[in-house]
Enzyme design. Sequence first.
Site, short mmCIF file in Angstrom:
data_model
loop_
_atom_site.label_atom_id
_atom_site.label_comp_id
_atom_site.label_asym_id
_atom_site.label_seq_id
_atom_site.Cartn_x
_atom_site.Cartn_y
_atom_site.Cartn_z
N ILE A 10 -5.64 -7.85 4.65
CA ILE A 10 -4.66 -7.12 5.45
C ILE A 10 -4.84 -5.63 5.18
CG2 ILE A 10 -2.21 -6.81 5.96
CD1 ILE A 10 -1.77 -9.71 5.01
N THR A 44 -13.22 24.12 22.05
CA THR A 44 -12.22 23.53 21.15
C THR A 44 -12.65 22.16 20.62
OG1 THR A 44 -10.46 24.68 22.32
CG2 THR A 44 -9.81 22.80 20.98
N ILE A 86 -6.19 -3.09 -3.64
CA ILE A 86 -6.95 -4.33 -3.83
C ILE A 86 -8.18 -4.34 -2.93
CG2 ILE A 86 -5.63 -5.68 -2.11
CD1 ILE A 86 -6.44 -7.26 -5.41
N ASP A 87 -8.13 -3.65 -1.79
CA ASP A 87 -9.29 -3.57 -0.91
C ASP A 87 -10.44 -2.83 -1.58
OD1 ASP A 87 -7.81 -1.19 -0.74
OD2 ASP A 87 -8.26 -0.87 1.39
N ARG A 88 -10.09 -1.79 -2.34
CA ARG A 88 -11.12 -1.02 -3.03
C ARG A 88 -11.73 -1.85 -4.16
NH1 ARG A 88 -8.73 4.42 -5.07
NH2 ARG A 88 -10.94 4.73 -5.52
N LEU A 121 -5.87 -6.62 10.70
CA LEU A 121 -6.19 -7.72 9.79
C LEU A 121 -7.66 -8.07 9.93
CD1 LEU A 121 -3.18 -10.15 10.55
CD2 LEU A 121 -3.23 -8.16 9.06
N HIS A 122 -8.32 -8.27 8.82
CA HIS A 122 -9.75 -8.60 8.82
C HIS A 122 -9.91 -10.04 8.33
CE1 HIS A 122 -10.39 -4.22 9.15
NE2 HIS A 122 -9.44 -4.12 8.24
N SER A 159 -4.78 -0.70 9.32
CA SER A 159 -4.75 -0.64 10.78
C SER A 159 -4.85 -2.01 11.43
CB SER A 159 -5.85 0.28 11.31
OG SER A 159 -7.12 -0.26 11.09
N ASP A 202 -15.76 3.44 1.61
CA ASP A 202 -15.05 2.64 2.62
C ASP A 202 -14.44 3.58 3.65
OD1 ASP A 202 -13.42 0.99 4.12
OD2 ASP A 202 -12.72 -0.18 2.41
N1 LIG Z 1 -10.48 -2.06 17.37
C1 LIG Z 1 -10.27 -1.16 16.39
N2 LIG Z 1 -9.03 -0.99 15.89
C2 LIG Z 1 -8.80 -0.09 14.91
N3 LIG Z 1 -9.76 0.66 14.36
C3 LIG Z 1 -11.03 0.53 14.82
C4 LIG Z 1 -11.35 -0.39 15.85
N4 LIG Z 1 -12.69 -0.32 16.06
C5 LIG Z 1 -13.17 0.61 15.22
N5 LIG Z 1 -12.19 1.13 14.48
C6 LIG Z 1 -12.36 2.19 13.47
O1 LIG Z 1 -12.11 1.63 12.23
C7 LIG Z 1 -11.34 2.53 11.43
C8 LIG Z 1 -10.37 1.68 10.65
O2 LIG Z 1 -11.18 0.98 9.75
P1 LIG Z 1 -10.75 -0.39 9.12
O3 LIG Z 1 -10.51 -1.38 10.18
O4 LIG Z 1 -11.75 -0.66 8.06
O5 LIG Z 1 -9.36 0.13 8.49
P2 LIG Z 1 -8.11 -0.64 7.96
O6 LIG Z 1 -7.75 -1.86 8.74
O7 LIG Z 1 -7.06 0.40 7.77
O8 LIG Z 1 -8.59 -1.10 6.64
P3 LIG Z 1 -8.48 -0.28 5.34
O9 LIG Z 1 -7.10 -0.55 4.81
O10 LIG Z 1 -9.59 -0.87 4.56
O11 LIG Z 1 -8.68 1.17 5.67
C9 LIG Z 1 -10.67 3.53 12.36
O12 LIG Z 1 -10.89 4.83 11.86
C10 LIG Z 1 -11.39 3.34 13.69
O13 LIG Z 1 -12.15 4.49 14.03
C1 LIG Z 2 -6.39 3.91 -0.11
C2 LIG Z 2 -6.10 2.68 0.73
C3 LIG Z 2 -4.99 3.01 1.73
C4 LIG Z 2 -7.39 2.36 1.49
O1 LIG Z 2 -7.24 1.25 2.30
C5 LIG Z 2 -5.73 1.46 -0.15
O2 LIG Z 2 -6.78 1.17 -0.99
C6 LIG Z 2 -4.51 1.74 -0.97
O3 LIG Z 2 -3.41 1.63 -0.48
N1 LIG Z 2 -4.71 2.10 -2.27
C7 LIG Z 2 -3.68 2.36 -3.23
C8 LIG Z 2 -3.93 3.65 -3.96
C9 LIG Z 2 -5.22 3.74 -4.74
O4 LIG Z 2 -6.20 3.08 -4.43
O5 LIG Z 2 -5.25 4.52 -5.72
#
Ligand SMILES: Nc1ncnc2c1ncn2[C@@H]1O[C@H](COP(=O)(O)OP(=O)(O)OP(=O)(O)O)[C@@H](O)[C@H]1O
Ligand SMILES: CC(C)(CO)[C@@H](O)C(=O)NCCC(=O)O
Length: 253
Positions: free
Chosen positions: A14, A177, A100-102, A19-20, A17, A121
Amino acid sequence: MNRETSKEWLALMIGNSRLHWGYFQGEILQNTWNTTHHDQLIDPLILPNHCLLGNLSLTLPLIVASVVPSQTKLWQNYQNTVLINLEDIPLNNLYQTIGIDRALAALGAGDKYHFPCLVIDAGTALTLTGIDSDRTFIGGAILPGLKLQFNSLSTKTAALPNIDLPKKLGDRWAGNTENAMISGILYTLISGIKTFINDWLYKYPDSEIVLTGGDAAQLYDYFQQDNYEHLEELTVDHNLIFWGIRSINRLDI
Ligand SMILES: Nc1ncnc2c1ncn2[C@@H]1O[C@H](COP(=O)(O)OP(=O)(O)OP(=O)(O)O)[C@@H](O)[C@H]1O
Ligand SMILES: CC(C)(CO)[C@@H](O)C(=O)NCCC(=O)O
Ligand SMILES: [K+]
């Protein structure tokens, strides 16, 4: 194929942005996909036992990791779910509040490639996470992700437009711009990341360097367009977190 290696299970990360999802048969990652938060179709509180993900039933064992506490709660009520916590990650020296993702991505990079490793990441946030050959966390960094950098400029100003992530780096010295925003964000970002990579490689010359997250391929492309000298040492792997979860699953938590 014996029963153990064909055993099916789901991994769910989770993120901020979206869910993976990963669908595994034993150690083999057969499929990955993303869904949005609060997706009604897969909300386990609405469809407790028969929610379908494509053609996969959510009665499969589900291993969840989350950086979004409000979303975690939804999935914890689902049967057959295991939540991965920081204590489950076999890396040394992790600080208490690290995402936890890191931790999973770093574990996954070391498991799939080798330690030492540096994970970059490029998600909602952009993070760097470095682990040495003893599986000890050395340190890292957090900055706004690519999309977020563009969004923050456009939402906090009157005149700056909302633009999509560009495919091309363009000219450093921009004449309008949009191009000025692109140049400012991208050249600053890639030169900054390069200083992190160069410093890490100086300390850990045999390190693996892996780019992951939603913008990893685009980031790699920017490095290529900029003729980065260490390009051949960079690997793009969108599945690091799944390799990390697989590695934990092997430990049978
Ligand atoms: N369908 C999509 N929805 C959201 N982001 C997308 C999509 N396709 C590409 N991206 C890109 O992926 C990036 C978000 O990455 P990712 O999905 O790894 O983030 P996340 O879900 O927040 O996970 P994390 O918490 O690991 O950052 C955005 O900056 C965006 O440019
Ligand atoms: C930095 C993010 C938002 C990246 O997904 C996530 O790993 C997070 O919420 N981390 C907690 C703070 C830290 O990693 O120090
Ligand atoms: K937050």
